[in-house]
Design an enzyme around this catalytic site. Structure first.
Site, PDB file in Angstrom:
ATOM      1  N   GLY A   1      13.448  32.987 -93.731  1.00 48.06           N
ATOM      2  CA  GLY A   1      14.484  32.959 -94.964  1.00 48.06           C
ATOM      3  C   GLY A   1      14.351  32.185 -95.834  1.00 48.06           C
ATOM      4  O   GLY A   1      13.722  31.058 -95.757  1.00 48.06           O
ATOM      5  N   SER A   2      14.861  32.466 -97.236  1.00 41.99           N
ATOM      6  CA  SER A   2      15.012  31.332 -98.303  1.00 41.99           C
ATOM      7  C   SER A   2      16.044  30.498 -97.877  1.00 41.99           C
ATOM      8  O   SER A   2      17.192  30.911 -96.798  1.00 41.99           O
ATOM      9  CB  SER A   2      15.282  32.082 -99.699  1.00 41.99           C
ATOM     10  N   GLY A   3      16.274  29.252 -98.529  1.00 40.85           N
ATOM     11  CA  GLY A   3      17.316  28.322 -98.208  1.00 40.85           C
ATOM     12  C   GLY A   3      16.823  27.209 -97.386  1.00 40.85           C
ATOM     13  O   GLY A   3      17.788  26.239 -97.181  1.00 40.85           O
ATOM     14  N   HIS A   4      15.558  27.246 -97.067  1.00 38.79           N
ATOM     15  CA  HIS A   4      15.190  25.815 -96.161  1.00 38.79           C
ATOM     16  C   HIS A   4      14.137  25.192 -97.134  1.00 38.79           C
ATOM     17  O   HIS A   4      13.316  24.671 -96.346  1.00 38.79           O
ATOM     18  CB  HIS A   4      14.487  26.301 -94.899  1.00 38.79           C
TER      19      HIS A   4
ATOM     20  N   LYS B   1       8.595  30.977 -86.906  1.00 39.32           N
ATOM     21  CA  LYS B   1       9.611  30.436 -86.183  1.00 39.32           C
ATOM     22  C   LYS B   1      10.395  31.250 -85.354  1.00 39.32           C
ATOM     23  O   LYS B   1      10.708  32.694 -85.604  1.00 39.32           O
ATOM     24  CB  LYS B   1      10.685  29.748 -87.410  1.00 39.32           C
TER      25      LYS B   1
ATOM     26  N   ASP C   1      12.312  36.995 -87.544  1.00 38.06           N
ATOM     27  CA  ASP C   1      11.008  36.707 -88.127  1.00 38.06           C
ATOM     28  C   ASP C   1       9.920  37.350 -86.874  1.00 38.06           C
ATOM     29  O   ASP C   1       8.933  37.718 -87.434  1.00 38.06           O
ATOM     30  CB  ASP C   1      10.889  35.236 -88.068  1.00 38.06           C
TER      31      ASP C   1
ATOM     32  N   HIS D   1      20.320  27.548 -89.763  1.00 40.16           N
ATOM     33  CA  HIS D   1      20.835  28.813 -90.708  1.00 40.16           C
ATOM     34  C   HIS D   1      22.308  28.683 -90.594  1.00 40.16           C
ATOM     35  O   HIS D   1      23.066  29.597 -90.970  1.00 40.16           O
ATOM     36  CB  HIS D   1      20.368  30.073 -89.926  1.00 40.16           C
TER      37      HIS D   1
END
Lengths: 330, 199
Positions: A53-56, A104, A109, A218
């Site tokens: 996911g984006s945001g990391h 991960k 995922d 998350h």
């Protein structure tokens, strides 16, 4: 919540256009959401593909380049990418030496990368997988989906990436990636919740004066909530959890990782406490990295990851790397 | 008998329902997940609706396999592969017939749900979409409206459960007391099926 965005729907695409503009060493396919090192595929080298996911950020796109990832697939915010992205990335980086997926351990995922592996194998690409599951905050039992993959992802991507850059074969690069994961443990704390662009409000309610122990990346709440502790107390708590799970035999790599909204002033102070505790426990520190590497949007807080290294892993850690977020030796 | 148009209406009704309920799904996902279930499914079913409006496959099986494939390639997360597999497996089990009976659909949907359980490794009681889908499939022999009620009951029954799969499982006991967002969206899917049947 005020955010520096246009609209929530285009946050990921907008960021990808910005990455493309900032990093000419990368090829960014904004429409299909694949970030590839410009010189891929590199003849004779195993390709390393990761994503999530984006945001990391900077994970994973910021780790694409010489000596680390060959390609990254960013999903929607906190949502796994789709199999088409990874299959496309695998095709872009495979030189015939095969592709390693670094995944991960989150249900989404795992499922999407498994489906992507089937698609890539249909195209004649040899695919291996390393699953990262380093978070000691989550009890591993018959009834859970296992431990989460967090900070150790950076260690796996750097060290396996160095092995790939040396031209080591797929099975060897995979084995090194697994060795890094098996020798890594993490623990995270949140001082505030994070806010996803789509929702616009904090993902959980964390009153001032309290902290969450054992959070993931998350914005999911942790396992336990307590009254706010000092930096030293948090370091004691986090390292106790890690060292109880993995008594150290070798020197360790240390990652003191910010979750996105904690200033470096605080992270360095926290690192001082981490080093104090490790010293008291007689743990030898080989290398230390401090900064925002595996973040959770605007969450305040930090995580600690230790990775036990032998001479070989340390040599690969020190090997040259040139990516947007990690760069040394060249 | 149910034709391709019936299955197209089912998918379009699901898309409309997900549009209406997206905020509620995201709100349910917030305390135990990561607050994106509604927006993710909305993205997927919007793609399904757009594709079916452009070209409608002419068999029930083809409608569902197309929808499943689109969900896998647009949704991401766990919902993409799980819902995608549910519809693809169901579509494949329906075969190439241009019309199918309600009994054939019930049987095919059971194959789809089995596919989801195999892929996700979840069993009834794990606080997942399975807790709405299994009772719905069991009730389908008694009519679409009965299946809808069973799915809704199944979704509500997830409230006292402790999550054992997916991200909510990381919360352990703290997942108790929240209705599972996946079971809730599955109940919407079954409700849309009843709607397509005019029940």
């Amino acid at each position: 919540m005020k955010m520096l965005i246009n609209v929530p729907e285009t946050v990921v695409a907008d960021a990808l256009r910005g990455i493309a503009a900032a990093h000419p060493d990368l090829t960014v396919d904004v429409e299909n959401r694949v970030i590839v090192r410009r010189d891929a595929p590199v003849a004779g080298q195993v390709g390393l593909v990761s994503g999530g996911g984006s945001g990391h950020e900077p994970l994973h796109g910021g780790f694409v380049g010489h000596g680390m990832l060959s390609a990254a697939c960013p999903g929607e915010v906190f949502t796994s990418p789709v199999p088409d992205q990874m299959a496309r990335a695998a095709a872009a980086v495979d030189s015939g030496a095969g592709v390693l997926f670094v995944v991960k351990n989150y249900t989404g995922d795992v499922l999407n990368f498994d489906m992507a592996a089937e698609l890539a194998e249909d195209e004649g690409i040899q695919v291996a997988k390393v699953l990262v599951n380093d978070d000691v905050a989550v009890t591993d039992s018959l009834y859970t989906a296992g431990r989460r993959g967090t900070g150790a992802t950076l260690f796996v991507e750097k060290i396996a990436g160095a092995a790939a850059a040396e031209g080591q074969p797929l099975e060897r690069v995979e084995a090194i990636g697994r060795q890094v994961n098996e020798n890594s443990r993490s623990f995270g704390v949140a001082l505030s919740a994070c806010t996803t662009p789509a929702k616009g409000t904090p993902t959980f309610d964390l009153p001032s004066g309290e902290l969450e122990l054992g959070i993931g990346i998350h914005g999911e709440p942790g396992r336990e909530r307590r009254a706010m502790m000092t930096s030293g107390e948090i370091a004691d708590f986090a390292l106790h959890a890690i060292l109880e799970d993995m008594p150290p035999r070798n020197p360790v790599l240390v990652l003191v990782n910010g979750m996105g909204a904690t200033p470096l002033l605080e992270l360095y102070g926290f690192n001082a406490e981490v080093q104090r505790v490790l010293g008291e426990r007689g743990v030898t520190v080989a290398r230390t990295l401090v900064g925002n590497y595996v973040t959770s949007l605007d969450m305040a807080g930090a995580s600690v990851t230790l990775c036990q290294v032998d001479e070989e892993l340390l040599r690969l850690w020190d090997a040259p790397v040139k990516t947007p977020a990690l760069r040394w030796g060249m | 008998m149910l034709d391709a148009d019936f299955f197209r209406r089912w998918m379009v009704a699901t898309a409309a329902s997900v549009d209406r309920e997206a905020e509620r799904l995201t709100a349910l996902d917030s305390p135990i997940g990561d607050a994106d279930h509604g927006s993710n499914l909305q993205r997927g079913f919007t793609a399904v609706r757009a594709s079916l409006e452009k070209e409608a496959p002419d068999t029930p099986g083809a409608v569902l396999t197309l929808a499943g494939r689109l969900l896998i390639s647009t949704v991401g997360g766990a919902s993409g592969p799980l819902y995608g597999t549910l519809l693809r497996r169901t579509g494949k089990a329906l075969g190439d017939d241009s019309e199918v009976s309600a009994g054939q659909l019930a049987e095919a949907l059971r194959a789809g749900v089995d596919g989801v359980m195999t892929l996700g490794g979840a069993a009834p009681g794990d606080k997942t979409m399975i807790d709405a889908l299994v009772p719905a499939v069991d009730a389908l022999g008694d009519g679409f409206a009965t299946a809808r009620a069973a799915a809704e009951e199944g979704a509500v029954a997830t409230i006292p459960l402790q999550a054992r799969k997916g991200r909510a499982s990381y919360l352990g006991e703290r997942s108790i007391g929240h209705q599972d967002p996946g079971a809730t969206s599955s109940a919407l899917l079954i409700a849309a099926l009843a709607e397509a049947a005019g029940e």
